[in-house]
Motif scaffolding. Structure first.
Motif, short mmCIF file in Angstrom:
data_model
loop_
_atom_site.label_atom_id
_atom_site.label_comp_id
_atom_site.label_asym_id
_atom_site.label_seq_id
_atom_site.Cartn_x
_atom_site.Cartn_y
_atom_site.Cartn_z
N VAL A 279 0.83 -1.20 0.00
CA VAL A 279 0.00 0.00 0.00
C VAL A 279 0.86 1.25 0.00
CG1 VAL A 279 -1.64 1.36 1.35
CG2 VAL A 279 -1.98 -1.08 1.10
N LEU A 280 1.87 1.28 0.84
CA LEU A 280 2.71 2.48 0.97
C LEU A 280 3.40 2.81 -0.35
CD1 LEU A 280 3.64 4.58 3.06
CD2 LEU A 280 5.61 3.13 3.51
N ALA A 281 3.83 1.79 -1.08
CA ALA A 281 4.56 2.01 -2.34
C ALA A 281 3.67 2.58 -3.43
CB ALA A 281 5.19 0.70 -2.81
N THR A 282 2.35 2.44 -3.30
CA THR A 282 1.45 2.87 -4.37
C THR A 282 0.74 4.18 -4.06
OG1 THR A 282 -0.33 1.51 -3.43
CG2 THR A 282 1.04 0.50 -5.13
N ARG A 283 1.04 4.79 -2.91
CA ARG A 283 0.37 6.04 -2.55
C ARG A 283 1.04 7.24 -3.22
NH1 ARG A 283 -0.92 6.23 3.83
NH2 ARG A 283 -1.60 8.32 3.16
N PRO A 284 0.26 8.26 -3.64
CA PRO A 284 0.86 9.46 -4.25
C PRO A 284 1.67 10.24 -3.21
CG PRO A 284 -1.48 9.79 -3.86
CD PRO A 284 -1.20 8.35 -3.57
N SER A 311 11.66 19.66 -5.03
CA SER A 311 10.69 20.24 -4.11
C SER A 311 9.50 20.85 -4.85
CB SER A 311 11.36 21.31 -3.25
OG SER A 311 10.53 21.66 -2.16
N GLY A 312 8.29 20.51 -4.41
CA GLY A 312 7.07 20.98 -5.05
C GLY A 312 6.51 20.02 -6.06
N GLN A 313 7.28 19.00 -6.45
CA GLN A 313 6.81 18.06 -7.47
C GLN A 313 5.97 16.94 -6.86
OE1 GLN A 313 9.49 16.61 -10.46
NE2 GLN A 313 10.85 18.39 -10.31
N HIS A 314 4.93 16.55 -7.59
CA HIS A 314 4.06 15.45 -7.20
C HIS A 314 4.42 14.20 -8.01
CE1 HIS A 314 1.72 18.72 -5.48
NE2 HIS A 314 0.93 17.84 -4.89
N PHE A 315 4.29 13.04 -7.38
CA PHE A 315 4.53 11.76 -8.04
C PHE A 315 3.34 10.84 -7.76
CE2 PHE A 315 8.60 13.68 -7.21
CZ PHE A 315 9.35 13.42 -8.35
N ASN A 316 3.03 9.99 -8.73
CA ASN A 316 1.90 9.07 -8.57
C ASN A 316 2.11 8.10 -7.42
OD1 ASN A 316 0.40 10.14 -10.69
ND2 ASN A 316 1.43 8.85 -12.21
N CYS A 317 3.38 7.76 -7.14
CA CYS A 317 3.70 6.88 -6.03
C CYS A 317 5.18 7.06 -5.70
CB CYS A 317 3.38 5.42 -6.35
SG CYS A 317 4.21 4.79 -7.82
N ILE A 318 5.58 6.61 -4.52
CA ILE A 318 6.96 6.85 -4.09
C ILE A 318 7.97 6.09 -4.95
CG2 ILE A 318 6.39 7.45 -1.71
CD1 ILE A 318 7.07 4.67 -0.84
N GLN A 319 7.55 4.98 -5.55
CA GLN A 319 8.49 4.23 -6.37
C GLN A 319 8.75 4.93 -7.71
OE1 GLN A 319 6.70 0.37 -6.52
NE2 GLN A 319 5.18 0.94 -8.06
#
Length: 325
Positions: A279-284, A311-319
């Motif tokens: 779950v943690l790996a797939t969270r934005p 800094s300021g960038q969004h990612f679909n998931c932490i991986q």
């Protein structure tokens, strides 16, 4: 509101456990395994686990922030463990008796030496001025993370003592579904315990970074709350871990109103970990790491510096966080 998640010692299982004569799913070379029964642990019942807050058990290594040499410092978990001969005697007794009750230790002779800076964890009992081993045969404790000690290099990568900061992964304060990576003053983490996760920790079940570009982060205990948590009942938990996306976690830690902590690990229920995407790996996630002006340590290769560029960038998931070559 009380602070959650001070993990100083081993957390008991929410169920009573038993020892079975079969190879451990969790520890290699262990010829027995500890599994949960369907009976709730009296510790959990007495603490009213049914009204407790359920949080994700994170798979990493435990850390602690407290004072060292007058400054807030990150400490690594270092349990004082028995010598090989003493441990062999202890395991033989545990295997034959199906329990550790009644086993006698000689702390002076049976335990390995620890650094002078080592301190026992809160709650460790003492007898005749000496800390007493717990039921697992360990004396839980901590050592300060020194930048010069290669043994704790992954711990050291998430702290910047010159700036007095640590790299933390936590839910965004305005959107609990969104994670954020942020540099937090160590002074704000005082007396908290956290989990170090990342590329070189426990096989990296959360797919953080890569062998070429390492990422390690601290997750404060108790911050990853489980919404719509399953009933505290064996079959309900077993089904939740197996059939729900939210159940793709290492385990659950319940924070009871009186401060008691109890847990269940997938291995307690005979289930594999990790098992597919966690779950943690797939969270934005969003990165909010600001470069410090008074930072003498923060070289171009520092994780603080590298993350600050995003800094300021969004990612679909932490991986999805990948650094350029």
């Amino acid at each position: 509101m009380r602070r959650l998640g001070s993990v100083q010692q081993k957390i008991p299982c929410v169920f009573l456990t038993e020892v079975r004569d079969e190879p451990s799913r969790k520890r290699e070379c262990q010829l027995f395994q500890v599994v949960a029964t369907e009976n709730l642990n009296p510790i959990a019942l007495n603490a009213d686990v049914y009204s407790a807050l359920a949080t994700e058990k994170v798979d990493g290594t435990c850390c602690y922030v407290t004072t060292y040499k007058g400054e807030p410092y990150l400490w690594a978990r270092l349990d004082r463990k028995p010598t090989k001969q003493a441990d062999k005697r202890f395991k033989k007794y545990q295997y034959s008796q199906k329990s550790t009750k009644g086993f006698t230790w000689n702390v002076d002779e049976d335990f390995r030496a620890v650094p002078d800076s080592w301190i026992p964890a809160h709650g460790v009992q003492h007898q005749n001025g000496q800390p007493v081993p717990d039921e697992h045969g360990h004396i839980p404790g901590w050592v300060p993370v020194d930048n010069e000690n290669k043994q704790y290099c992954w711990h050291a990568s998430v702290v910047n003592y010159e700036a007095g900061e640590a790299l933390v992964l936590r839910p965004h304060p305005e959107d609990e579904d969104l994670l954020e990576i942020i540099n937090v003053p160590l002074s704000e983490l005082m007396e908290q315990t956290l989990e170090l996760i990342g590329t070189n920790v426990n096989g990296n079940p959360y797919s953080l970074g890569s062998k070429k570009h390492l990422i390690h982060l601290l997750v404060p205990h108790g911050v990853l709350r489980i919404r719509n948590a399953p009933l505290v009942e064996y079959q309900a938990l077993h089904s939740w871990f197996q059939g729900c996306h939210e159940g793709r976690v290492e385990g659950i830690v319940w924070h009871c109103n009186d401060g008691t902590l109890v847990k269940v690990h997938r291995h307690h229920l005979g289930l594999k970990w990790p098992n597919g995407a966690t779950v943690l790996a797939t969270r934005p996630v969003v990165i909010h790491v600001e470069k410090s002006d008074n930072d003498s340590k923060d070289s171009q290769k520092s994780l603080f510096t590298v993350l600050s560029r995003f800094s300021g960038q969004h990612f679909n998931c932490i991986q999805d966080i990948q650094f350029e070559a």
